[in-house]
Write a protein that holds these residues in place. Sequence first.
Motif, PDB file in Angstrom:
ATOM      1  N   ALA A  88      -1.551  39.208 -25.533  1.00 17.45           N
ATOM      2  CA  ALA A  88      -2.098  39.992 -26.652  1.00 17.45           C
ATOM      3  C   ALA A  88      -2.029  41.491 -26.331  1.00 17.45           C
ATOM      4  O   ALA A  88      -1.689  42.304 -27.211  1.00 17.45           O
ATOM      5  CB  ALA A  88      -3.529  39.564 -26.932  1.00 17.45           C
ATOM      6  N   LEU A  89      -2.319  41.850 -25.078  1.00 15.92           N
ATOM      7  CA  LEU A  89      -2.258  43.272 -24.701  1.00 15.92           C
ATOM      8  C   LEU A  89      -0.817  43.782 -24.744  1.00 15.92           C
ATOM      9  O   LEU A  89      -0.534  44.886 -25.206  1.00 15.92           O
ATOM     10  CB  LEU A  89      -2.867  43.489 -23.306  1.00 15.92           C
ATOM     11  N   ARG A  90       0.126  42.960 -24.259  1.00 18.00           N
ATOM     12  CA  ARG A  90       1.540  43.348 -24.300  1.00 18.00           C
ATOM     13  C   ARG A  90       2.015  43.469 -25.761  1.00 18.00           C
ATOM     14  O   ARG A  90       2.728  44.406 -26.118  1.00 18.00           O
ATOM     15  CB  ARG A  90       2.377  42.301 -23.553  1.00 18.00           C
ATOM     16  N   SER A  91       1.595  42.543 -26.562  1.00 18.19           N
ATOM     17  CA  SER A  91       2.014  42.522 -27.954  1.00 18.19           C
ATOM     18  C   SER A  91       1.561  43.806 -28.676  1.00 18.19           C
ATOM     19  O   SER A  91       2.289  44.357 -29.505  1.00 18.19           O
ATOM     20  CB  SER A  91       1.428  41.262 -28.584  1.00 18.19           C
ATOM     21  N   LYS A  92       0.379  44.284 -28.309  1.00 18.35           N
ATOM     22  CA  LYS A  92      -0.126  45.533 -28.896  1.00 18.35           C
ATOM     23  C   LYS A  92       0.818  46.700 -28.558  1.00 18.35           C
ATOM     24  O   LYS A  92       1.120  47.532 -29.402  1.00 18.35           O
ATOM     25  CB  LYS A  92      -1.516  45.837 -28.319  1.00 18.35           C
ATOM     26  N   LEU A  93       1.269  46.724 -27.276  1.00 14.94           N
ATOM     27  CA  LEU A  93       2.207  47.777 -26.855  1.00 14.94           C
ATOM     28  C   LEU A  93       3.501  47.676 -27.653  1.00 14.94           C
ATOM     29  O   LEU A  93       4.073  48.682 -28.091  1.00 14.94           O
ATOM     30  CB  LEU A  93       2.548  47.651 -25.363  1.00 14.94           C
ATOM     31  N   GLU A  94       3.982  46.434 -27.827  1.00 15.00           N
ATOM     32  CA  GLU A  94       5.247  46.213 -28.536  1.00 15.00           C
ATOM     33  C   GLU A  94       5.131  46.610 -30.015  1.00 15.00           C
ATOM     34  O   GLU A  94       6.077  47.139 -30.589  1.00 15.00           O
ATOM     35  CB  GLU A  94       5.671  44.739 -28.405  1.00 15.00           C
ATOM     36  N   ASP A  95       3.955  46.374 -30.586  1.00 16.29           N
ATOM     37  CA  ASP A  95       3.734  46.762 -31.989  1.00 16.29           C
ATOM     38  C   ASP A  95       3.749  48.285 -32.138  1.00 16.29           C
ATOM     39  O   ASP A  95       4.242  48.819 -33.129  1.00 16.29           O
ATOM     40  CB  ASP A  95       2.377  46.225 -32.491  1.00 16.29           C
ATOM     41  N   ALA A  96       3.194  48.950 -31.110  1.00 15.12           N
ATOM     42  CA  ALA A  96       3.089  50.409 -31.189  1.00 15.12           C
ATOM     43  C   ALA A  96       4.432  51.085 -30.896  1.00 15.12           C
ATOM     44  O   ALA A  96       4.688  52.203 -31.348  1.00 15.12           O
ATOM     45  CB  ALA A  96       2.027  50.903 -30.202  1.00 15.12           C
ATOM     46  N   GLU A  97       5.301  50.430 -30.108  1.00 19.14           N
ATOM     47  CA  GLU A  97       6.563  51.040 -29.684  1.00 19.14           C
ATOM     48  C   GLU A  97       7.682  50.016 -29.902  1.00 19.14           C
ATOM     49  O   GLU A  97       7.915  49.141 -29.062  1.00 19.14           O
ATOM     50  CB  GLU A  97       6.400  51.440 -28.185  1.00 19.14           C
ATOM     51  N   SER A  98       8.390  50.147 -31.002  1.00 16.19           N
ATOM     52  CA  SER A  98       9.310  49.081 -31.414  1.00 16.19           C
ATOM     53  C   SER A  98      10.523  48.940 -30.498  1.00 16.19           C
ATOM     54  O   SER A  98      11.197  47.911 -30.492  1.00 16.19           O
ATOM     55  CB  SER A  98       9.764  49.316 -32.851  1.00 16.19           C
ATOM     56  N   SER A  99      10.807  49.971 -29.672  1.00 14.68           N
ATOM     57  CA  SER A  99      11.977  49.861 -28.786  1.00 14.68           C
ATOM     58  C   SER A  99      11.676  49.004 -27.542  1.00 14.68           C
ATOM     59  O   SER A  99      12.593  48.663 -26.789  1.00 14.68           O
ATOM     60  CB  SER A  99      12.409  51.261 -28.347  1.00 14.68           C
ATOM     61  N   LEU A 100      10.420  48.677 -27.323  1.00 17.62           N
ATOM     62  CA  LEU A 100      10.085  47.873 -26.131  1.00 17.62           C
ATOM     63  C   LEU A 100      10.600  46.442 -26.287  1.00 17.62           C
ATOM     64  O   LEU A 100      10.509  45.862 -27.374  1.00 17.62           O
ATOM     65  CB  LEU A 100       8.557  47.806 -25.951  1.00 17.62           C
ATOM     66  N   PRO A 101      11.159  45.853 -25.190  1.00 19.37           N
ATOM     67  CA  PRO A 101      11.562  44.439 -25.286  1.00 19.37           C
ATOM     68  C   PRO A 101      10.333  43.561 -25.539  1.00 19.37           C
ATOM     69  O   PRO A 101       9.238  43.862 -25.059  1.00 19.37           O
ATOM     70  CB  PRO A 101      12.182  44.148 -23.914  1.00 19.37           C
ATOM     71  N   LYS A 102      10.551  42.494 -26.288  1.00 22.36           N
ATOM     72  CA  LYS A 102       9.418  41.658 -26.737  1.00 22.36           C
ATOM     73  C   LYS A 102       9.048  40.635 -25.652  1.00 22.36           C
ATOM     74  O   LYS A 102       9.142  39.421 -25.853  1.00 22.36           O
ATOM     75  CB  LYS A 102       9.786  40.932 -28.041  1.00 22.36           C
ATOM     76  N   LEU A 103       8.643  41.171 -24.499  1.00 21.70           N
ATOM     77  CA  LEU A 103       8.335  40.295 -23.360  1.00 21.70           C
ATOM     78  C   LEU A 103       7.231  39.293 -23.687  1.00 21.70           C
ATOM     79  O   LEU A 103       7.194  38.193 -23.130  1.00 21.70           O
ATOM     80  CB  LEU A 103       7.890  41.133 -22.142  1.00 21.70           C
TER      81      LEU A 103
END
Length: 350
Positions: A88-103
């Motif tokens: 859930a914490l990683r997903s928040k980062l991915e939502d905020a920064e779309s270039s991040l790989p969807k780990l």
Amino acid sequence: MADQKIYRASTTAPVNIAVIKYWGKRDPSLNLPTNSSLSVTLSQSDLRTHTTASCSSTFEGPDTLLLNNAPQSLSTARSLACLKSLRALRSKLEDAESSLPKLSTYPLRLVSVNNFPTAAGLASSAAGFAALVRAIADLYELQQSPTELSLIARQGSGSACRSLLGGYVAWDHGTRDDGLDSRARLVAPKSHWSDMKALILVVSAAKKGVSSTTGMQTTVQTSSLFQTRTKEVVPKEMAEMEKAIKSKDFATFAKVTMRESNSFHATCLDTDPPIFYLNDVSRAAIKAVEELNEKAGRTIAAYTFDAGPNAVIYYLEADEDAVLKTFLPILRQKEGWGKMDTKIDGPGPA
Ligand code: 2P0
């Protein structure tokens, strides 16, 4: 092109040995304790879990964990709770920064190795869950502090929350129903009192008879001593112990440590059916410490025992000769005894 990369992070987490014991849950699903506890984090070179976490879109199937080369289930409620919180914490980062790989969507491969006996009352679940949470947090590049991550590790195994921090660490029981105030707190860094040492007498490396999780809940349900312990005894001992650590008062540290260990094992005995973690060899170690302190005319050593017969002897480096002189002959007499000397330490690469 689809992301084929394998992402990887490795870390180690040390064992901690409580001087004020955690025993009893007020909420078993969130691992919220009935009382606060306090521990000393031991040296990683001697007692630690090393964990590598990797993930990739090319991995197939569910998340997996290998511990000492044996596959372990990750579908227990406690493991699932940790993985869900970290994703859930990683997903928040991915939502905020779309270039991040969807780990957060990739299967995880976790590989852990303990350099000490697993489940023999040497706090293996503490180091295990602390390393698991730290490794995945690093893999996901989470920015949460060790105290924030301790909230997640606590859901894996209560005592694991204390292994996210080094030195002298409290776990406050907290009062909130959601557990957000039930987390690790630094009482003092290892540098504050760095000449503290621990001698671990490995009486038995066998798996313990009654697991902590089961044992503590039977105590909660059946022991009347337990009520006094959590309501009256532990709050006083916590305050005295924190003061002793802050003022580096070894005599008080030792007195409270031994009293606490005995109080914990007394409530185990007061449980129905009774729980016996100590054996004759453990009791011989208690006697040896009592005699050593009496002979020295001051308190130079303190014993403590967790959910198993292995003794941990705390002492200051200056008294090492006297402590080892007492225990080495005992160790030689008893076949199968082992010893480990260890200093206090903290999480991170050993
Ligand atoms: C402690 N112990 O404070 C005490 C002293 C054992 C005796 O923490 O059910 O393995 O996973 O939350 O953390 C053992 O309890 O129990 C423990 P769970 P855990 O170190």
